[in-house]
Design a protein around this motif. Structure first.
Motif, PDB file in Angstrom:
ATOM      1  N   VAL A   1       0.816  -1.208   0.000  1.00 11.93           N
ATOM      2  CA  VAL A   1       0.000   0.000   0.000  1.00 11.93           C
ATOM      3  C   VAL A   1       0.854   1.265   0.000  1.00 11.93           C
ATOM      4  CG1 VAL A   1      -1.718   1.327   1.299  1.00 11.93           C
ATOM      5  CG2 VAL A   1      -1.991  -1.139   1.026  1.00 11.93           C
ATOM      6  N   HIS A   2       1.940   1.254   0.775  1.00  8.03           N
ATOM      7  CA  HIS A   2       2.762   2.467   0.812  1.00  8.03           C
ATOM      8  C   HIS A   2       3.535   2.685  -0.491  1.00  8.03           C
ATOM      9  CE1 HIS A   2       5.734  -0.540   2.169  1.00  8.03           C
ATOM     10  NE2 HIS A   2       6.663   0.283   1.720  1.00  8.03           N
ATOM     11  N   ARG A   3       3.702   1.638  -1.297  1.00  5.69           N
ATOM     12  CA  ARG A   3       4.313   1.797  -2.617  1.00  5.69           C
ATOM     13  C   ARG A   3       3.263   2.227  -3.646  1.00  5.69           C
ATOM     14  NH1 ARG A   3       9.163   2.730  -1.023  1.00  5.69           N
ATOM     15  NH2 ARG A   3      10.325   0.922  -0.249  1.00  5.69           N
ATOM     16  N   GLN A   4       2.075   1.684  -3.534  1.00  2.00           N
ATOM     17  CA  GLN A   4       1.002   2.035  -4.473  1.00  2.00           C
ATOM     18  C   GLN A   4       0.524   3.477  -4.254  1.00  2.00           C
ATOM     19  OE1 GLN A   4       0.086   0.121  -6.882  1.00  2.00           O
ATOM     20  NE2 GLN A   4      -1.795   1.063  -7.653  1.00  2.00           N
ATOM     21  N   TRP A   5       0.506   3.921  -2.995  1.00  2.00           N
ATOM     22  CA  TRP A   5       0.140   5.292  -2.668  1.00  2.00           C
ATOM     23  C   TRP A   5       1.356   5.978  -2.038  1.00  2.00           C
ATOM     24  CZ3 TRP A   5      -3.664   1.539  -2.766  1.00  2.00           C
ATOM     25  CH2 TRP A   5      -4.820   1.861  -3.467  1.00  2.00           C
ATOM     26  N   ASP A   6       1.358   6.121  -0.735  1.00  2.00           N
ATOM     27  CA  ASP A   6       2.487   6.711  -0.002  1.00  2.00           C
ATOM     28  C   ASP A   6       2.370   6.273   1.445  1.00  2.00           C
ATOM     29  OD1 ASP A   6       0.687   8.646   1.403  1.00  2.00           O
ATOM     30  OD2 ASP A   6       0.521   9.519  -0.594  1.00  2.00           O
ATOM     31  N   GLU A   7       3.390   6.580   2.239  1.00  2.86           N
ATOM     32  CA  GLU A   7       3.401   6.095   3.628  1.00  2.86           C
ATOM     33  C   GLU A   7       2.257   6.654   4.453  1.00  2.86           C
ATOM     34  OE1 GLU A   7       7.084   5.869   5.856  1.00  2.86           O
ATOM     35  OE2 GLU A   7       8.210   6.004   3.990  1.00  2.86           O
ATOM     36  N   ALA A   8       1.959   7.936   4.288  1.00  2.29           N
ATOM     37  CA  ALA A   8       0.887   8.539   5.086  1.00  2.29           C
ATOM     38  C   ALA A   8      -0.453   7.876   4.789  1.00  2.29           C
ATOM     39  CB  ALA A   8       0.808  10.039   4.808  1.00  2.29           C
ATOM     40  N   THR A   9      -0.738   7.646   3.508  1.00  4.51           N
ATOM     41  CA  THR A   9      -1.987   6.974   3.137  1.00  4.51           C
ATOM     42  C   THR A   9      -2.022   5.559   3.693  1.00  4.51           C
ATOM     43  OG1 THR A   9      -2.154   8.298   1.122  1.00  4.51           O
ATOM     44  CG2 THR A   9      -3.441   6.268   1.196  1.00  4.51           C
ATOM     45  N   ALA A  10      -0.887   4.868   3.655  1.00  6.31           N
ATOM     46  CA  ALA A  10      -0.822   3.496   4.179  1.00  6.31           C
ATOM     47  C   ALA A  10      -1.110   3.469   5.681  1.00  6.31           C
ATOM     48  CB  ALA A  10       0.546   2.888   3.885  1.00  6.31           C
ATOM     49  N   VAL A  11      -0.503   4.371   6.424  1.00  5.71           N
ATOM     50  CA  VAL A  11      -0.737   4.418   7.867  1.00  5.71           C
ATOM     51  C   VAL A  11      -2.210   4.689   8.155  1.00  5.71           C
ATOM     52  CG1 VAL A  11      -0.268   5.712   9.987  1.00  5.71           C
ATOM     53  CG2 VAL A  11       1.618   5.073   8.470  1.00  5.71           C
ATOM     54  N   LEU A  12      -2.781   5.662   7.454  1.00  3.18           N
ATOM     55  CA  LEU A  12      -4.181   6.020   7.680  1.00  3.18           C
ATOM     56  C   LEU A  12      -5.127   4.894   7.258  1.00  3.18           C
ATOM     57  CD1 LEU A  12      -4.107   9.744   6.547  1.00  3.18           C
ATOM     58  CD2 LEU A  12      -4.326   8.879   8.892  1.00  3.18           C
TER      59      LEU A  12
END
Length: 300
Positions: A110-121
């Motif tokens: 998920v953090h590769r498909q979007w970004d780390e902040a989006t993955a955490v949320l």
């Protein structure tokens, strides 16, 4: 029983593969209903993280409910809840601050498909959604309260999160973990949510949880040993995630401590233990027995 709900006997005639596929469909539909109207990146990442998995935990919830005469519609939110919570754990496990993985279920994490902040949320929101789903399930208040309490315990510092913390600590420990320590760690990190899933049906029905707790404990440990074997013997293209990471990191695993043959033998013994725990249910639990055998024969 609700109109239109699957009758317990009908589900029982399904093969394991059909029941597992059915569980994935039920969970996906329930999650999409729960997130209807939400179309931002976090909601999209939540659904993305829940796609492509085996769906074993949701299957265990639905099958345990069937064994206790509960309709699919009553159990569906609980099955979706455990898959949402499991997906949250995978999102966070893959983050750069944890395992720093690029691949999960054959797709970018998920953090590769979007970004780390989006993955955490997205992970945070999936965890919250899991408890919302259980709290809204069409079950007696006492059953919902028990499910919420036990899920919090299985997911938190006494369960999965605590096991993950022990696993991280082991990476910098002065000596590799012993077999007993690995067993205790994995009973929390991997096993706690599998055991919760297995016993959820009995909890929904207010029935004795002991047989399914024993089944889940053995199944969860067999699942982790199979994972260790796949990490050693599998390839990323088939497994759907990075392999050989444990050996490269020098981590103690069931395979490193027991060897390939003994680890495989231990997993098979646990599968038999899981099957034996279902004696009370007779042939009605044959699909759960197939699930136990699937755990050690899977290739991903």
């Amino acid at each position: 029983m609700e109109a239109g709900a699957l009758q317990p006997a009908a589900v029982g005639t399904m093969s394991f593969e059909a029941a597992l596929s059915r569980a994935r469909d039920v969970v996906e539909a329930e999650l999409r209903r729960a997130l209807a109207g939400e179309d931002g990146p976090v909601a999209r990442a939540m659904l993305y993280a829940c796609e492509g998995g085996k769906g074993l935990r949701g299957f265990l919830v639905l099958e345990g409910a069937r064994l206790h005469g509960l309709s699919e519609s009553r159990a569906a939110p609980v099955a979706a809840a455990i898959e949402a919570l499991h997906a949250y754990s995978l999102i966070h496990d893959d983050l750069p601050c944890m395992d720093d993985d690029d691949l999960r279920r054959g797709r970018p994490t998920v953090h590769r498909q979007w970004d780390e902040a989006t993955a955490v949320l997205a992970g945070d929101a999936l965890q919250s959604l899991a408890f919302e789903l259980v709290a809204r399930a069409p079950l007696p208040p006492e059953a919902r309260a028990t499910l919420v309490l036990t899920l919090a315990q299985a997911a938190g510092v006494r369960g999965m999160v605590g096991g993950q913390a022990l696993d991280i600590a082991a990476e910098t420990a002065p000596a590799p973990l012993t077999l007993d320590q690995i067993t205790a760690l994995q009973a929390r990190k991997t096993g706690a949510l599998i055991t919760w899933s297995a016993a959820a049906g009995a909890r929904m029905a207010g029935a004795d949880t002991a047989p399914l707790l024993a089944y889940g404990d053995a199944l969860g440990l067999a699942f982790q040993i199979a994972d260790d074997l796949l990490d050693m013997e599998g390839d990323a293209a088939t497994v759907g995630k990075a392999t050989h990471k444990d050996a490269a990191a020098g981590k103690a695993t069931f395979v490193s401590l027991l060897g390939l043959d003994a680890a495989r033998s231990r997993a098979n013994s646990l599968v038999q233990q899981a099957c034996d725990a279902l004696a009370l249910y007779g042939a009605e639990a044959d699909t759960l027995r197939e699930a136990a055998r699937f755990v050690t024969s899977r290739r991903k």
